[in-house]
Design a protein around this motif. Sequence first.
Motif, PDB file in Angstrom:
ATOM      1  N   ALA A  64       0.863  -1.179   0.000  1.00  0.00           N
ATOM      2  CA  ALA A  64       0.000   0.000   0.000  1.00  0.00           C
ATOM      3  C   ALA A  64       0.899   1.228   0.000  1.00  0.00           C
ATOM      4  O   ALA A  64       2.003   1.199   0.552  1.00  0.00           O
ATOM      5  CB  ALA A  64      -0.913   0.025   1.214  1.00  0.00           C
ATOM      6  N   ALA A  65       0.408   2.288  -0.624  1.00  0.00           N
ATOM      7  CA  ALA A  65       1.204   3.508  -0.722  1.00  0.00           C
ATOM      8  C   ALA A  65       0.357   4.723  -0.384  1.00  0.00           C
ATOM      9  O   ALA A  65      -0.868   4.716  -0.533  1.00  0.00           O
ATOM     10  CB  ALA A  65       1.760   3.656  -2.137  1.00  0.00           C
ATOM     11  N   LEU A  66       1.042   5.751   0.066  1.00  0.00           N
ATOM     12  CA  LEU A  66       0.462   7.077   0.240  1.00  0.00           C
ATOM     13  C   LEU A  66       1.258   8.013  -0.649  1.00  0.00           C
ATOM     14  O   LEU A  66       2.477   8.137  -0.487  1.00  0.00           O
ATOM     15  CB  LEU A  66       0.584   7.551   1.687  1.00  0.00           C
ATOM     16  N   ILE A  67       0.578   8.640  -1.579  1.00  0.00           N
ATOM     17  CA  ILE A  67       1.234   9.575  -2.487  1.00  0.00           C
ATOM     18  C   ILE A  67       0.908  10.993  -2.020  1.00  0.00           C
ATOM     19  O   ILE A  67      -0.264  11.340  -1.849  1.00  0.00           O
ATOM     20  CB  ILE A  67       0.763   9.350  -3.934  1.00  0.00           C
ATOM     21  N   ASN A  68       1.933  11.785  -1.816  1.00  0.00           N
ATOM     22  CA  ASN A  68       1.767  13.169  -1.382  1.00  0.00           C
ATOM     23  C   ASN A  68       1.218  13.983  -2.546  1.00  0.00           C
ATOM     24  O   ASN A  68       1.905  14.209  -3.531  1.00  0.00           O
ATOM     25  CB  ASN A  68       3.105  13.718  -0.903  1.00  0.00           C
ATOM     26  N   GLU A  69      -0.023  14.418  -2.422  1.00  0.00           N
ATOM     27  CA  GLU A  69      -0.654  15.200  -3.486  1.00  0.00           C
ATOM     28  C   GLU A  69      -0.289  16.672  -3.345  1.00  0.00           C
ATOM     29  O   GLU A  69       0.336  17.235  -4.212  1.00  0.00           O
ATOM     30  CB  GLU A  69      -2.175  15.005  -3.453  1.00  0.00           C
ATOM     31  N   HIS A  70      -0.726  17.304  -2.275  1.00  0.00           N
ATOM     32  CA  HIS A  70      -0.426  18.709  -1.997  1.00  0.00           C
ATOM     33  C   HIS A  70      -1.141  19.129  -0.727  1.00  0.00           C
ATOM     34  O   HIS A  70      -2.162  18.539  -0.350  1.00  0.00           O
ATOM     35  CB  HIS A  70      -0.856  19.625  -3.153  1.00  0.00           C
ATOM     36  N   ALA A  71      -0.621  20.114  -0.064  1.00  0.00           N
ATOM     37  CA  ALA A  71      -1.284  20.784   1.056  1.00  0.00           C
ATOM     38  C   ALA A  71      -1.913  19.836   2.070  1.00  0.00           C
ATOM     39  O   ALA A  71      -3.049  20.029   2.478  1.00  0.00           O
ATOM     40  CB  ALA A  71      -2.333  21.761   0.525  1.00  0.00           C
ATOM     41  N   ILE A  90      -4.811  -8.755   5.776  1.00  0.00           N
ATOM     42  CA  ILE A  90      -3.584  -8.048   5.399  1.00  0.00           C
ATOM     43  C   ILE A  90      -3.886  -6.644   4.894  1.00  0.00           C
ATOM     44  O   ILE A  90      -3.189  -5.684   5.231  1.00  0.00           O
ATOM     45  CB  ILE A  90      -2.774  -8.882   4.387  1.00  0.00           C
ATOM     46  N   SER A  91      -4.938  -6.480   4.108  1.00  0.00           N
ATOM     47  CA  SER A  91      -5.311  -5.142   3.625  1.00  0.00           C
ATOM     48  C   SER A  91      -5.619  -4.216   4.790  1.00  0.00           C
ATOM     49  O   SER A  91      -5.266  -3.034   4.772  1.00  0.00           O
ATOM     50  CB  SER A  91      -6.521  -5.223   2.690  1.00  0.00           C
ATOM     51  N   LYS A  92      -6.277  -4.737   5.798  1.00  0.00           N
ATOM     52  CA  LYS A  92      -6.606  -3.961   6.995  1.00  0.00           C
ATOM     53  C   LYS A  92      -5.322  -3.465   7.673  1.00  0.00           C
ATOM     54  O   LYS A  92      -5.221  -2.299   8.047  1.00  0.00           O
ATOM     55  CB  LYS A  92      -7.426  -4.832   7.948  1.00  0.00           C
ATOM     56  N   LEU A  93      -4.337  -4.329   7.819  1.00  0.00           N
ATOM     57  CA  LEU A  93      -3.069  -3.942   8.436  1.00  0.00           C
ATOM     58  C   LEU A  93      -2.357  -2.867   7.613  1.00  0.00           C
ATOM     59  O   LEU A  93      -1.806  -1.907   8.167  1.00  0.00           O
ATOM     60  CB  LEU A  93      -2.159  -5.156   8.603  1.00  0.00           C
ATOM     61  N   LEU A  94      -2.371  -3.036   6.303  1.00  0.00           N
ATOM     62  CA  LEU A  94      -1.732  -2.053   5.423  1.00  0.00           C
ATOM     63  C   LEU A  94      -2.449  -0.708   5.497  1.00  0.00           C
ATOM     64  O   LEU A  94      -1.808   0.343   5.595  1.00  0.00           O
ATOM     65  CB  LEU A  94      -1.703  -2.565   3.979  1.00  0.00           C
ATOM     66  N   LEU A  95      -3.769  -0.740   5.471  1.00  0.00           N
ATOM     67  CA  LEU A  95      -4.542   0.493   5.553  1.00  0.00           C
ATOM     68  C   LEU A  95      -4.293   1.200   6.884  1.00  0.00           C
ATOM     69  O   LEU A  95      -4.081   2.418   6.927  1.00  0.00           O
ATOM     70  CB  LEU A  95      -6.030   0.203   5.359  1.00  0.00           C
ATOM     71  N   ALA A 120     -14.700  -5.778  -2.377  1.00  0.00           N
ATOM     72  CA  ALA A 120     -14.087  -6.008  -1.055  1.00  0.00           C
ATOM     73  C   ALA A 120     -13.288  -4.783  -0.614  1.00  0.00           C
ATOM     74  O   ALA A 120     -13.344  -4.385   0.553  1.00  0.00           O
ATOM     75  CB  ALA A 120     -13.200  -7.246  -1.081  1.00  0.00           C
ATOM     76  N   ALA A 121     -12.560  -4.188  -1.529  1.00  0.00           N
ATOM     77  CA  ALA A 121     -11.779  -2.996  -1.186  1.00  0.00           C
ATOM     78  C   ALA A 121     -12.698  -1.854  -0.775  1.00  0.00           C
ATOM     79  O   ALA A 121     -12.442  -1.165   0.212  1.00  0.00           O
ATOM     80  CB  ALA A 121     -10.901  -2.583  -2.363  1.00  0.00           C
ATOM     81  N   LEU A 122     -13.769  -1.655  -1.513  1.00  0.00           N
ATOM     82  CA  LEU A 122     -14.694  -0.569  -1.198  1.00  0.00           C
ATOM     83  C   LEU A 122     -15.319  -0.757   0.183  1.00  0.00           C
ATOM     84  O   LEU A 122     -15.463   0.208   0.937  1.00  0.00           O
ATOM     85  CB  LEU A 122     -15.773  -0.460  -2.275  1.00  0.00           C
ATOM     86  N   LYS A 123     -15.661  -1.987   0.526  1.00  0.00           N
ATOM     87  CA  LYS A 123     -16.215  -2.263   1.853  1.00  0.00           C
ATOM     88  C   LYS A 123     -15.202  -1.940   2.945  1.00  0.00           C
ATOM     89  O   LYS A 123     -15.561  -1.404   3.999  1.00  0.00           O
ATOM     90  CB  LYS A 123     -16.673  -3.717   1.962  1.00  0.00           C
ATOM     91  N   LEU A 124     -13.937  -2.264   2.700  1.00  0.00           N
ATOM     92  CA  LEU A 124     -12.888  -1.954   3.672  1.00  0.00           C
ATOM     93  C   LEU A 124     -12.775  -0.441   3.860  1.00  0.00           C
ATOM     94  O   LEU A 124     -12.730   0.053   4.986  1.00  0.00           O
ATOM     95  CB  LEU A 124     -11.547  -2.541   3.220  1.00  0.00           C
TER      96      LEU A 124
END
Length: 153
Positions: A64-71, A90-95, A120-124
């Motif tokens: 999983a990644a976080l991309i810095n958009e702005h502000a 595992i998705s829960k841990l990453l989130l 499944a992702a949307l529900k998470l």
Amino acid sequence: MVTIIPFQPQHAAVFKSLNLYWLDQYNLTEPADLAVLDNPVATILDTGGFIYLAQLNGEIVGSAALINEHAGIYELAKMAVGPAHHGKGISKLLLEKCLEAAKNVGAVKIILYSNSQLKAALKLYEKYGFTYVPVTGSPFETADIKMELSLRP
């Protein structure tokens, strides 16, 4: 036991393969995905973002990644778990790791782009408080969903 570790350049190939697997499975791979997956250090890390990997018995099984958009706005992106490891939380841990990182750097909002096929992702995301907003500013033609989560108290 699954551990969440920070991305290192030697993980680039597995990061790309995990993400291309699910993108290709749903026929969602686009040039914008490849630009990030081909060079995650320059496109994510060098711009103030984060990449986390899920490791199980020495094997990288998720990302999983976080991309810095702005502000103070970050995009949650490139969340993937290998098919043999679905349903293990595992998705829960990453989130959760991404949410923690965003809060630690003072982010005010997390956005994400998705596709309605990814139930499944949307529900998470819903479970963690993400709400649906109009799809604007997406670099992805196949993104028919945009969600956001305010981190302001």
